[in-house]
Design an enzyme around this catalytic site. Structure first.
Site, PDB file in Angstrom:
ATOM      1  N   HIS A   1       0.806  -1.229   0.000  1.00 46.30           N
ATOM      2  CA  HIS A   1       0.000   0.000   0.000  1.00 46.30           C
ATOM      3  C   HIS A   1       0.845   1.290   0.000  1.00 46.30           C
ATOM      4  O   HIS A   1       0.715   2.171   0.836  1.00 46.30           O
ATOM      5  CB  HIS A   1      -1.115   0.000   1.047  1.00 46.30           C
ATOM      6  CG  HIS A   1      -0.766  -0.076   2.501  1.00 46.30           C
ATOM      7  ND1 HIS A   1       0.264   0.613   3.091  1.00 46.30           N
ATOM      8  CD2 HIS A   1      -1.368  -0.739   3.519  1.00 46.30           C
ATOM      9  CE1 HIS A   1       0.278   0.374   4.381  1.00 46.30           C
ATOM     10  NE2 HIS A   1      -0.685  -0.453   4.669  1.00 46.30           N
TER      11      HIS A   1
ATOM     12  N   HIS B   1      -5.750  -7.612  14.817  1.00 48.21           N
ATOM     13  CA  HIS B   1      -5.798  -6.405  13.972  1.00 48.21           C
ATOM     14  C   HIS B   1      -6.597  -6.736  12.719  1.00 48.21           C
ATOM     15  O   HIS B   1      -6.396  -7.793  12.110  1.00 48.21           O
ATOM     16  CB  HIS B   1      -4.339  -6.026  13.639  1.00 48.21           C
ATOM     17  CG  HIS B   1      -4.155  -4.871  12.727  1.00 48.21           C
ATOM     18  ND1 HIS B   1      -5.083  -3.884  12.541  1.00 48.21           N
ATOM     19  CD2 HIS B   1      -3.108  -4.536  11.927  1.00 48.21           C
ATOM     20  CE1 HIS B   1      -4.611  -2.996  11.675  1.00 48.21           C
ATOM     21  NE2 HIS B   1      -3.418  -3.379  11.284  1.00 48.21           N
TER      22      HIS B   1
ATOM     23  N   GLU C   1      -6.699  -5.202   9.699  1.00 49.10           N
ATOM     24  CA  GLU C   1      -6.211  -4.914   8.346  1.00 49.10           C
ATOM     25  C   GLU C   1      -6.033  -6.222   7.569  1.00 49.10           C
ATOM     26  O   GLU C   1      -5.627  -7.252   8.125  1.00 49.10           O
ATOM     27  CB  GLU C   1      -4.907  -4.096   8.392  1.00 49.10           C
ATOM     28  CG  GLU C   1      -4.616  -3.490   7.027  1.00 49.10           C
ATOM     29  CD  GLU C   1      -3.534  -2.403   7.041  1.00 49.10           C
ATOM     30  OE1 GLU C   1      -2.866  -2.194   8.080  1.00 49.10           O
ATOM     31  OE2 GLU C   1      -3.358  -1.758   5.978  1.00 49.10           O
TER      32      GLU C   1
ATOM     33  N   ASP D   1      -4.048  -7.637   5.592  1.00 50.75           N
ATOM     34  CA  ASP D   1      -2.848  -8.483   5.528  1.00 50.75           C
ATOM     35  C   ASP D   1      -2.865  -9.511   6.663  1.00 50.75           C
ATOM     36  O   ASP D   1      -2.141 -10.507   6.611  1.00 50.75           O
ATOM     37  CB  ASP D   1      -1.547  -7.660   5.536  1.00 50.75           C
ATOM     38  CG  ASP D   1      -1.498  -6.576   6.580  1.00 50.75           C
ATOM     39  OD1 ASP D   1      -2.564  -6.071   6.983  1.00 50.75           O
ATOM     40  OD2 ASP D   1      -0.389  -6.214   7.012  1.00 50.75           O
TER      41      ASP D   1
ATOM     42  N   HIS E   1      -1.820  -0.719  14.578  1.00 49.31           N
ATOM     43  CA  HIS E   1      -1.692   0.448  13.761  1.00 49.31           C
ATOM     44  C   HIS E   1      -3.044   1.020  13.368  1.00 49.31           C
ATOM     45  O   HIS E   1      -3.128   2.056  12.714  1.00 49.31           O
ATOM     46  CB  HIS E   1      -0.814   0.010  12.560  1.00 49.31           C
ATOM     47  CG  HIS E   1      -1.111   0.469  11.214  1.00 49.31           C
ATOM     48  ND1 HIS E   1      -1.452  -0.314  10.143  1.00 49.31           N
ATOM     49  CD2 HIS E   1      -1.079   1.732  10.740  1.00 49.31           C
ATOM     50  CE1 HIS E   1      -1.598   0.389   9.076  1.00 49.31           C
ATOM     51  NE2 HIS E   1      -1.391   1.631   9.393  1.00 49.31           N
TER      52      HIS E   1
ATOM     53  N   ASP F   1       1.197  -5.466  14.328  1.00 45.46           N
ATOM     54  CA  ASP F   1       2.086  -4.607  13.532  1.00 45.46           C
ATOM     55  C   ASP F   1       3.246  -4.037  14.365  1.00 45.46           C
ATOM     56  O   ASP F   1       4.281  -3.651  13.806  1.00 45.46           O
ATOM     57  CB  ASP F   1       1.302  -3.425  12.949  1.00 45.46           C
ATOM     58  CG  ASP F   1       0.555  -3.792  11.665  1.00 45.46           C
ATOM     59  OD1 ASP F   1       0.886  -4.811  11.046  1.00 45.46           O
ATOM     60  OD2 ASP F   1      -0.359  -3.036  11.294  1.00 45.46           O
TER      61      ASP F   1
ATOM     62  N   TYR G   1      10.105   0.685   8.807  1.00 45.13           N
ATOM     63  CA  TYR G   1       8.708   0.350   9.125  1.00 45.13           C
ATOM     64  C   TYR G   1       8.123   1.400  10.077  1.00 45.13           C
ATOM     65  O   TYR G   1       7.024   1.908   9.881  1.00 45.13           O
ATOM     66  CB  TYR G   1       8.683  -1.044   9.768  1.00 45.13           C
ATOM     67  CG  TYR G   1       7.320  -1.622   9.974  1.00 45.13           C
ATOM     68  CD1 TYR G   1       6.760  -2.495   9.041  1.00 45.13           C
ATOM     69  CD2 TYR G   1       6.578  -1.318  11.103  1.00 45.13           C
ATOM     70  CE1 TYR G   1       5.506  -3.046   9.239  1.00 45.13           C
ATOM     71  CE2 TYR G   1       5.322  -1.855  11.305  1.00 45.13           C
ATOM     72  CZ  TYR G   1       4.785  -2.725  10.373  1.00 45.13           C
ATOM     73  OH  TYR G   1       3.551  -3.259  10.569  1.00 45.13           O
TER      74      TYR G   1
ATOM     75  N   HIS H   1       4.896  -9.133  11.092  1.00 49.90           N
ATOM     76  CA  HIS H   1       5.752  -8.951   9.918  1.00 49.90           C
ATOM     77  C   HIS H   1       7.211  -9.131  10.315  1.00 49.90           C
ATOM     78  O   HIS H   1       7.666  -8.534  11.302  1.00 49.90           O
ATOM     79  CB  HIS H   1       5.607  -7.540   9.337  1.00 49.90           C
ATOM     80  CG  HIS H   1       4.226  -7.203   8.855  1.00 49.90           C
ATOM     81  ND1 HIS H   1       3.650  -7.798   7.760  1.00 49.90           N
ATOM     82  CD2 HIS H   1       3.314  -6.316   9.316  1.00 49.90           C
ATOM     83  CE1 HIS H   1       2.440  -7.298   7.565  1.00 49.90           C
ATOM     84  NE2 HIS H   1       2.211  -6.392   8.502  1.00 49.90           N
TER      85      HIS H   1
END
Ligand code: FEO
Length: 404
Positions: free
Chosen positions: A24, A78, A80, A82, A145, A164, A191, A224
């Site tokens: 993104h 989370h 999001e 991903d 996040h 995250d 990051y 990640h």
């Protein structure tokens, strides 16, 4: 990626996304990973999932340990995509009626992504889930996040599943920080600068709150990149440093150019800055990705931005970068603007307006030149750069701290 046992009965069943190059709008030159964790106890818990297109790999990884239908509870730290993109496939395999643990905002946000009426179990900070010999404790971590974010902490093992937080967009052969060494810090820093900087004040407060809880922290498992096990305190300390946004004595000269006139100015300004002993780098926005530039800006004291005037406006790549930087709200910066023009020359004023909006203090009025800069103008650019270097030297120095 095959499942990896990271502690007795705890597995990383996530996947590596070797080939993603744009996450993104963030350049992921080495790919990334979507980590997901399986905790085996009397009850079996799956913590997080992976991007939708990797659902099969996740299911295969789980199946290598246990039949997915035996999973008792799924935790979503989370929303999001991903980390939740394969949730529909997972819940279908695990059982649509199984508890799906998430924060209160997680339940709301997941419901806006998925039409299924899952068995949401919304939890708040301090709530716990007994798995058998082990306990998962939850901690809301809004804005690390998204507003729905939370951490899950496996108390008896001292393992923090941090979503995250403390992540890195990095895919390599390594599973743990000690297998890659300090090279991973570059990715962790990038990051932070591009994903979390906006929330730095909030993150610092949260880390201090968590520190007061005196958690036994033996391992931090982000969603990640690699897992922090050698010295989890190191990345926590790095975050505290980064949250303070104390710049080092350095500058970044960021520009684009049409016929090399703004580029000549950039080179001369950069040389002027370096002549004062301040490290600086000229970064052409058509060669450097915005997320690399932002990483450079992160610990720079001076942000010097140049643009030609195109159609009475900024050059599009410069407008793009300013928009990106503005959203991340960097603090404690000085700035300056420059650029060449043909006949109207609005770009420099527009850059100054943007920098001022970002509360970046202007060191001196912007420098413009019409068409091709002649020697006198390039000398003026060099002097312009020297003033920037001197302003940087006159300020506080976070030095090595900023560059952790
Ligand atoms: Fe890795 Fe905010 O998702």
């Amino acid at each position: 990626m095959e499942p990896v046992q990271i502690a007795p009965g705890v597995y990383n069943v996530g996947v590596r996304d070797w080939n993603i190059r744009d996450f993104h709008g963030y350049s992921t030159d080495l790919g990334t990973t979507y980590n997901a964790f399986l905790v085996m106890d009397e009850k079996i818990a799956l913590i997080d999932s992976v991007k939708k297109q990797f659902a099969d790999q996740l299911i295969d990884n789980i199946a290598a340990i246990v039949d997915p239908r035996r999973i008792d509870v799924v935790v979503s730290n989370h929303t999001e995509l991903d980390h939740s993109g394969s949730l529909a496939r997972i819940m279908h395999r695990v059982g649509e009626d199984k508890p799906l643990v998430c924060s209160k905002l997680g339940a709301k946000n997941l419901a806006r992504h998925f039409p299924q009426k899952w068995n949401y179990r919304a939890v708040g900070s301090g709530e716990e889930l007994k798995l058998g010999k082990r306990t998962l404790a939850f901690l809301e971590t809004r804005m690390i996040h998204w507003p729905d974010s939370m951490f899950s902490y496996l108390k008896e093992d001292g393992i923090l599943f941090s979503s995250d937080g403390f992540g890195q967009h990095y895919a390599g052969p390594e599973t743990f920080d000690d297998e890659i060494g300090d090279r991973i810090m570059v990715h962790a820093r990038k990051y932070f600068a591009n994903i979390l900087l906006l929330y730095a004040t909030h993150i610092e407060k949260l880390i201090r709150q968590v520190a007061e809880m005196n958690l036994d922290l033996r391992m931090i498992c982000p969603d990640h990149g690699v897992i922090w096990r050698r010295d989890p305190g190191k990345i926590v300390q790095a975050y505290l440093t980064w949250c303070r946004q104390e710049p080092g004595k350095k500058a970044a000269v960021i520009y684009d150019t049409m016929w090399h006139s703004t580029e000549k100015m950039a080179e001369a300004i950069n040389a002027g800055i370096m002549a004062t002993g301040v490290p600086s780098k000229p970064m052409n926005l058509r060669s450097w990705h915005r997320s690399e530039v932002m990483t450079e800006v992160f610990d720079a004291r001076a942000v010097v931005v140049g643009s030609p005037t195109l159609n009475n406006s900024l050059f599009p790549t410069v407008a793009d970068f300013l928009c990106y930087m503005k959203g991340l709200k960097p603090k404690n910066k000085l700035g300056a603007a420059f650029g060449s023009y043909g006949w109207s020359g609005e770009a420099v004023k527009m850059i100054e307006g943007e920098l001022t909006d970002m509360k970046i203090e202007l060191i001196q009025p912007g420098l413009r030149t019409q068409f091709v800069p002649e020697k006198a103008i390039l000398d003026a650019c060099h002097e312009f750069g020297r003033k920037i270097g001197q302003a940087v030297l006159a300020g506080p120095d976070a030095g090595a701290r900023a560059a952790v």
